[in-house]
Design a protein around this motif. Structure first.
Motif, mmCIF file in Angstrom:
data_model
loop_
_atom_site.group_PDB
_atom_site.id
_atom_site.type_symbol
_atom_site.label_atom_id
_atom_site.label_comp_id
_atom_site.label_asym_id
_atom_site.label_seq_id
_atom_site.Cartn_x
_atom_site.Cartn_y
_atom_site.Cartn_z
ATOM 1 N N LEU A 4 0.584 -1.537 0.198
ATOM 2 C CA LEU A 4 -0.038 0.068 -0.029
ATOM 3 C C LEU A 4 0.889 0.966 -0.061
ATOM 4 C CD1 LEU A 4 -3.312 0.967 2.154
ATOM 5 C CD2 LEU A 4 -1.139 2.078 2.526
ATOM 6 N N SER A 6 0.797 5.653 0.040
ATOM 7 C CA SER A 6 -0.533 7.281 0.561
ATOM 8 C C SER A 6 0.268 7.778 -0.817
ATOM 9 C CB SER A 6 -0.125 7.017 2.094
ATOM 10 O OG SER A 6 -0.791 6.356 2.701
ATOM 11 N N ASP A 25 -3.482 4.196 -1.926
ATOM 12 C CA ASP A 25 -4.508 4.807 -0.331
ATOM 13 C C ASP A 25 -3.829 6.386 -0.341
ATOM 14 O OD1 ASP A 25 -5.039 5.407 2.519
ATOM 15 O OD2 ASP A 25 -3.079 5.673 2.835
ATOM 16 N N LYS A 27 -4.805 10.290 0.460
ATOM 17 C CA LYS A 27 -4.890 11.066 1.760
ATOM 18 C C LYS A 27 -3.817 12.246 1.605
ATOM 19 C CE LYS A 27 -2.756 8.143 4.574
ATOM 20 N NZ LYS A 27 -1.898 7.236 5.838
ATOM 21 N N LYS A 102 -10.354 4.140 6.160
ATOM 22 C CA LYS A 102 -8.996 3.838 7.098
ATOM 23 C C LYS A 102 -9.896 5.020 8.570
ATOM 24 C CE LYS A 102 -4.820 3.240 5.241
ATOM 25 N NZ LYS A 102 -3.669 3.600 5.086
ATOM 26 N N MET A 166 -4.548 -2.194 10.577
ATOM 27 C CA MET A 166 -4.134 -1.924 10.369
ATOM 28 C C MET A 166 -2.990 -1.747 11.596
ATOM 29 S SD MET A 166 -3.405 -0.138 7.212
ATOM 30 C CE MET A 166 -1.670 0.344 6.721
ATOM 31 N N ASP A 168 0.020 1.052 12.631
ATOM 32 C CA ASP A 168 0.123 2.685 12.056
ATOM 33 C C ASP A 168 0.772 3.652 12.777
ATOM 34 O OD1 ASP A 168 1.525 4.283 9.959
ATOM 35 O OD2 ASP A 168 -0.059 4.372 9.123
ATOM 36 N N LYS A 172 5.673 10.226 13.307
ATOM 37 C CA LYS A 172 7.018 9.468 12.439
ATOM 38 C C LYS A 172 8.396 10.195 12.031
ATOM 39 C CE LYS A 172 2.829 8.149 9.662
ATOM 40 N NZ LYS A 172 2.692 6.703 10.062
ATOM 41 N N GLY A 209 4.148 2.691 9.214
ATOM 42 C CA GLY A 209 4.531 3.688 10.219
ATOM 43 C C GLY A 209 5.944 3.549 10.084
ATOM 44 N N ALA A 210 6.429 4.398 8.944
ATOM 45 C CA ALA A 210 8.157 4.783 8.800
ATOM 46 C C ALA A 210 8.543 4.017 8.625
ATOM 47 C CB ALA A 210 8.522 6.167 9.505
ATOM 48 N N LEU A 211 7.944 2.452 8.018
ATOM 49 C CA LEU A 211 8.770 1.742 7.706
ATOM 50 C C LEU A 211 9.559 1.908 6.230
ATOM 51 C CD1 LEU A 211 5.903 -1.388 7.819
ATOM 52 C CD2 LEU A 211 8.078 -0.713 9.155
ATOM 53 N N GLY A 228 2.547 -1.209 4.185
ATOM 54 C CA GLY A 228 2.117 0.456 3.689
ATOM 55 C C GLY A 228 3.281 1.927 4.016
ATOM 56 N N PHE A 229 3.399 2.351 2.475
ATOM 57 C CA PHE A 229 4.985 3.414 2.919
ATOM 58 C C PHE A 229 4.232 4.406 2.628
ATOM 59 C CE2 PHE A 229 5.476 -1.175 1.813
ATOM 60 C CZ PHE A 229 6.787 -1.428 2.916
ATOM 61 N N ARG A 230 4.815 5.453 3.012
ATOM 62 C CA ARG A 230 5.023 7.438 2.418
ATOM 63 C C ARG A 230 6.459 7.362 2.761
ATOM 64 N NH1 ARG A 230 2.795 10.687 -1.247
ATOM 65 N NH2 ARG A 230 3.580 12.671 -1.064
ATOM 66 N N SER A 231 7.328 7.793 3.683
ATOM 67 C CA SER A 231 8.108 8.190 3.913
ATOM 68 C C SER A 231 9.122 7.808 3.234
ATOM 69 C CB SER A 231 8.377 7.747 5.133
ATOM 70 O OG SER A 231 7.273 8.773 6.801
ATOM 71 N N ARG A 238 7.665 13.140 4.354
ATOM 72 C CA ARG A 238 6.376 12.591 3.905
ATOM 73 C C ARG A 238 5.594 13.294 3.433
ATOM 74 N NH1 ARG A 238 1.975 11.476 7.017
ATOM 75 N NH2 ARG A 238 2.065 9.024 6.389
HETATM 76 O O1 LIG Z 1 -0.455 3.886 5.313
HETATM 77 C C1 LIG Z 1 -0.349 3.960 4.952
HETATM 78 C C2 LIG Z 1 0.319 5.752 6.335
HETATM 79 O O2 LIG Z 1 0.596 6.460 4.801
HETATM 80 C C3 LIG Z 1 2.530 5.127 5.759
HETATM 81 O O3 LIG Z 1 3.120 6.586 5.882
HETATM 82 P P1 LIG Z 1 4.563 6.350 6.602
HETATM 83 O O4 LIG Z 1 5.642 5.716 5.798
HETATM 84 O O5 LIG Z 1 4.830 7.354 6.343
HETATM 85 O O6 LIG Z 1 3.998 5.958 8.148
#
Ligand SMILES: O=C[C@H](O)COP(=O)(O)O
Length: 260
Positions: A4, A6, A25, A27, A102, A166, A168, A172, A209-211, A228-231, A238
Motif C-alpha cells: 500500500l 499513500s 491510499d 490521503k 481507513k 492496520m 500504524d 513519523k 509506520g515510517a517503514l 504501507g509506505f509514504r516516508s 513524507r
Molecule cells: O498508510 C500508510 C502510511 O501512509 C505510511 O506512511 P509512512 O510510511 O510515512 O509511515
C-alpha cells in the motif's frame, strides 16, 4: 506481502497505478498520519483511477489497461472521543466510491477507543449489508502494540466487521513501527489475528509506520498481508512529493515477496 502506498494527487496516483501497486491510499500527508483529502478530490481521484483501469475506447488494438488497484482513503486524524465527527467523516468518505475507508483508533483513553471500535463495527456491518466499502481500523501503535485495543478489535462480535486491520504510527519522526513495537510483538500480532479468526474469514493485517527498505527482510519474516509506505517513497519529508526513483526501488525490493 502486498503493498500500500499513500498518495495525495492525480500524478502520484497514476504513477502508483502504472507501477501496479496493490493498494492506492488517498490521503493528505501534510495533514497528519491519516490526513484526509477533501471529499471532492477523493471522488475525482477515484474516477481517474477507475477510468484508467477500464477498457480503452476507439483504439483498433487497445493497450492493456493498468491493473485495477484497491483504493482506500483516510478520514483525518481524530481522537477516539470524537465519535460523532469520526462517524460523519467516515460516511462522507464512504460515499466517495472508494473500496476501503481507513479510520485511526488511538489507544487512549481505553474506554473511548473500545467505544469507537464498537460504533465502527456497527457502521461496517451496515456498509457490508448495503454493498458499500470495507472499513479498516488503523490502530495507533506509537507506544507499542496496543494490546487492549487489538483484543477489542478481534472480539468475536467485531472481527468479521472489518475488511482489514492496520497498525500504524502517528509521529513519523520517532522511529519506525518495527522500532516502536519490536519484531516479536508484531509476530504476536499476526498470530493473534490468525487465531482470533479461526474458522472465519481472516481480516487482512497491514503494517505501516515510517517503514523503509531496510525493514523489508524483517517484515517478510513477520508476515503481514500487506505493508504501507509514504516516508520511504519521498525524497525528503513524507509531506513532500512522491519520488519516482524511490517508488521504483521499493517495488523492486518487494517484488520477490509479492511473487512468493
Ligand atoms: O498508510 C500508510 C502510511 O501512509 C505510511 O506512511 P509512512 O510510511 O510515512 O509511515
Amino acid at each position: 506481502m502486498r503493498v500500500l502506498v499513500s498518495v495525495r494527487d492525480a500524478d502520484e496516483a497514476r504513477a502508483l497505478q502504472a507501477a501496479g501497486v496493490d493498494y492506492i491510499d488517498l490521503k493528505e500527508p501534510a495533514a497528519g498520519a491519516l490526513g484526509g483529502l477533501p471529499t471532492a478530490e477523493i471522488v475525482r481521484l477515484v474516477g481517474l483511477l477507475r477510468a484508467a483501469a477500464g477498457p480503452s475506447r476507439g483504439a483498433a488494438v487497445p493497450p492493456a489497461p493498468p491493473p485495477v488497484p484497491r483504493i482506500s482513503a483516510t478520514i483525518g486524524d481524530w481522537p477516539a472521543q470524537a465519535l460523532e465527527i469520526v462517524l460523519a467523516q467516515a460516511e462522507a468518505v464512504a460515499a466517495c466510491g472508494v473500496d476501503l475507508v481507513k479510520i485511526g483508533v488511538r489507544p487512549d483513553p481505553g474506554p473511548a477507543a473500545v467505544a469507537l471500535l464498537e460504533a465502527l463495527a456497527g457502521r461496517a456491518r451496515q456498509w457490508q449489508a448495503a454493498g458499500g466499502p470495507g472499513l479498516v481500523p488503523v490502530l495507533v501503535a506509537d507506544a507499542g502494540v496496543p494490546w487492549t485495543v487489538l483484543d477489542a478489535a478481534l472480539a468475536p462480535g467485531r472481527l468479521t466487521a472489518w475488511a482489514a486491520l492496520m497498525l500504524d504510527t502517528e509521529d513519523k519522526r520517532g522511529g519506525s513501527l518495527l522500532q516502536r513495537c519490536g519484531e516479536a510483538a508484531l509476530r504476536e500480532t499476526v498470530a493473534a489475528v490468525r487465531s482470533a479468526a479461526a474458522g472465519q474469514a481472516v481480516p487482512e493485517l497491514g503494517l505501516a509506520g515510517a517503514l523503509g527498505l531496510d525493514d523489508l527482510p524483517r517484515l517478510r519474516a513477520i508476515g503481514p498481508a500487506y505493508a504501507g509506505f509514504r516516508s520511504a517513497v519521498c525524497a525528503g519529508e513524507r509531506a513532500g512529493p512522491l519520488c519516482p526513483q524511490r517508488l521504483r526501488a521499493l517495488l523492486a525490493a518487494l517484488r520477490p515477496a509479492v511473487a512468493a
